[in-house]
Design a protein around this motif. Structure first.
Motif, short mmCIF file in Angstrom:
data_model
loop_
_atom_site.label_atom_id
_atom_site.label_comp_id
_atom_site.label_asym_id
_atom_site.label_seq_id
_atom_site.Cartn_x
_atom_site.Cartn_y
_atom_site.Cartn_z
N PHE A 76 -93.68 -27.22 -59.92
CA PHE A 76 -94.46 -27.34 -58.69
C PHE A 76 -93.52 -27.79 -57.58
O PHE A 76 -92.63 -28.61 -57.80
CB PHE A 76 -95.59 -28.37 -58.84
N GLN A 77 -93.72 -27.25 -56.42
CA GLN A 77 -92.97 -27.67 -55.24
C GLN A 77 -93.98 -28.06 -54.17
O GLN A 77 -95.14 -27.70 -54.23
CB GLN A 77 -92.06 -26.55 -54.75
N LYS A 78 -93.52 -28.82 -53.19
CA LYS A 78 -94.38 -29.28 -52.10
C LYS A 78 -95.61 -29.98 -52.65
O LYS A 78 -96.74 -29.56 -52.47
CB LYS A 78 -94.76 -28.12 -51.18
N VAL A 79 -95.36 -31.08 -53.35
CA VAL A 79 -96.39 -31.87 -54.01
C VAL A 79 -96.66 -33.14 -53.21
O VAL A 79 -95.72 -33.84 -52.83
CB VAL A 79 -95.95 -32.25 -55.44
N SER A 80 -97.91 -33.43 -52.98
CA SER A 80 -98.33 -34.72 -52.42
C SER A 80 -98.96 -35.51 -53.56
O SER A 80 -99.75 -34.96 -54.32
CB SER A 80 -99.35 -34.53 -51.30
N PHE A 81 -98.58 -36.78 -53.69
CA PHE A 81 -99.13 -37.63 -54.73
C PHE A 81 -100.14 -38.59 -54.12
O PHE A 81 -99.98 -39.04 -52.99
CB PHE A 81 -98.02 -38.45 -55.41
N GLU A 82 -101.16 -38.90 -54.92
CA GLU A 82 -102.15 -39.88 -54.49
C GLU A 82 -102.44 -40.81 -55.66
O GLU A 82 -102.79 -40.35 -56.75
CB GLU A 82 -103.43 -39.19 -54.02
N LEU A 83 -102.26 -42.09 -55.39
CA LEU A 83 -102.62 -43.12 -56.37
C LEU A 83 -102.97 -44.37 -55.61
O LEU A 83 -102.57 -44.53 -54.45
CB LEU A 83 -101.50 -43.37 -57.37
N GLU A 84 -103.69 -45.24 -56.26
CA GLU A 84 -104.10 -46.48 -55.61
C GLU A 84 -103.10 -47.58 -55.94
O GLU A 84 -103.30 -48.35 -56.86
CB GLU A 84 -105.51 -46.86 -56.07
N ASP A 85 -102.01 -47.62 -55.20
CA ASP A 85 -101.01 -48.67 -55.39
C ASP A 85 -100.12 -48.75 -54.17
O ASP A 85 -99.10 -48.09 -54.08
CB ASP A 85 -100.17 -48.41 -56.64
N HIS A 86 -100.53 -49.56 -53.21
CA HIS A 86 -99.75 -49.66 -51.98
C HIS A 86 -98.38 -50.30 -52.19
O HIS A 86 -97.45 -50.03 -51.44
CB HIS A 86 -100.55 -50.40 -50.89
N GLU A 87 -98.22 -51.13 -53.25
CA GLU A 87 -96.92 -51.75 -53.49
C GLU A 87 -95.87 -50.71 -53.87
O GLU A 87 -94.76 -50.71 -53.34
CB GLU A 87 -97.00 -52.81 -54.60
N LEU A 88 -96.20 -49.82 -54.81
CA LEU A 88 -95.23 -48.80 -55.23
C LEU A 88 -94.93 -47.82 -54.10
O LEU A 88 -93.78 -47.45 -53.88
CB LEU A 88 -95.72 -48.04 -56.46
N VAL A 89 -95.97 -47.41 -53.41
CA VAL A 89 -95.76 -46.49 -52.28
C VAL A 89 -94.89 -47.18 -51.23
O VAL A 89 -93.95 -46.59 -50.70
CB VAL A 89 -97.10 -46.02 -51.71
N GLY A 90 -95.17 -48.44 -50.96
CA GLY A 90 -94.36 -49.20 -50.01
C GLY A 90 -92.93 -49.37 -50.46
O GLY A 90 -92.00 -49.34 -49.64
N SER A 91 -92.71 -49.54 -51.77
CA SER A 91 -91.34 -49.72 -52.27
C SER A 91 -90.49 -48.48 -52.06
O SER A 91 -89.27 -48.56 -51.98
CB SER A 91 -91.35 -50.12 -53.75
N VAL A 92 -91.14 -47.32 -51.94
CA VAL A 92 -90.44 -46.06 -51.68
C VAL A 92 -90.28 -45.84 -50.18
O VAL A 92 -89.19 -45.58 -49.69
CB VAL A 92 -91.18 -44.86 -52.32
N ASN A 93 -91.39 -45.96 -49.47
CA ASN A 93 -91.38 -45.62 -48.04
C ASN A 93 -90.81 -46.70 -47.14
O ASN A 93 -90.26 -46.39 -46.09
CB ASN A 93 -92.80 -45.27 -47.58
N ARG A 94 -90.97 -47.98 -47.54
CA ARG A 94 -90.46 -49.09 -46.72
C ARG A 94 -89.82 -50.14 -47.63
O ARG A 94 -90.35 -51.23 -47.82
CB ARG A 94 -91.60 -49.71 -45.92
N PRO A 95 -88.65 -49.83 -48.21
CA PRO A 95 -88.05 -50.72 -49.21
C PRO A 95 -87.74 -52.13 -48.68
O PRO A 95 -87.83 -53.10 -49.45
CB PRO A 95 -86.78 -49.99 -49.62
N LYS A 96 -87.40 -52.28 -47.42
CA LYS A 96 -87.10 -53.62 -46.89
C LYS A 96 -88.32 -54.52 -46.87
O LYS A 96 -88.19 -55.73 -46.95
CB LYS A 96 -86.49 -53.51 -45.49
N ALA A 97 -89.50 -53.94 -46.79
CA ALA A 97 -90.73 -54.72 -46.79
C ALA A 97 -91.16 -55.13 -48.20
O ALA A 97 -92.03 -55.98 -48.36
CB ALA A 97 -91.85 -53.91 -46.12
N TRP A 98 -90.54 -54.54 -49.23
CA TRP A 98 -90.91 -54.82 -50.62
C TRP A 98 -89.66 -55.15 -51.44
O TRP A 98 -89.35 -54.47 -52.41
CB TRP A 98 -91.62 -53.61 -51.23
N PRO A 99 -88.93 -56.21 -51.10
CA PRO A 99 -87.67 -56.50 -51.80
C PRO A 99 -87.86 -56.82 -53.29
O PRO A 99 -86.97 -56.53 -54.09
CB PRO A 99 -87.10 -57.70 -51.05
#
Length: 119
Positions: A76-99
């Motif tokens: 699969f290409q061009k995949v959007s993921f959806e899960l209920e976990d703002h910490e993990l998503v934040g650790s990817v998208n905003r790593p400085k905010a989730w050291p």
């Protein structure tokens, strides 16, 4: 998730929804994912169990990595993921905010690069 039910991915993408269940008593996690196109049609789904999982956060991390690796396997290409976990998503998208989750974020960013996906 937005609390309003499933929302379709943009045209030309698929969405992978991930479900996770974890038992502290047994250290078992049950994981599942489902892939749908922008019309809402189910394209593929899978489930599995992991043992020796020490926390809900670890179960969520395993679920995200397993589902991302599955998307690679199924080409699969061009995949959007959806899960209920703002910490993990934040650790990817905003790593400085989730050291505290730096290690998780690095592993997940590596998978993200392989897929060239949207999170």
């Amino acid at each position: 998730m937005n609390g309003k039910g499933w929302t379709a991915p943009e045209s030309g993408r698929v969405k992978c929804n991930i479900g996770i269940s974890w038992s502290k008593a047994t250290c078992m996690a049950g994981l599942g994912w489902i892939v749908r196109n922008s019309e809402g049609q189910t394209l593929l789904h899978s489930r599995r169990a992991f043992n020796g999982v020490s926390s809900l956060l670890e179960a969520r991390r395993l679920g995200l990595i397993w589902s991302a690796e599955s998307m690679i396997s199924h080409r699969f290409q061009k995949v959007s993921f959806e899960l209920e976990d703002h910490e993990l998503v934040g650790s990817v998208n905003r790593p400085k905010a989730w050291p505290a989750l730096k290690g998780y974020g690095e592993k997940l960013r590596g998978v993200r690069i392989m897929l060239q996906i949207g999170w």
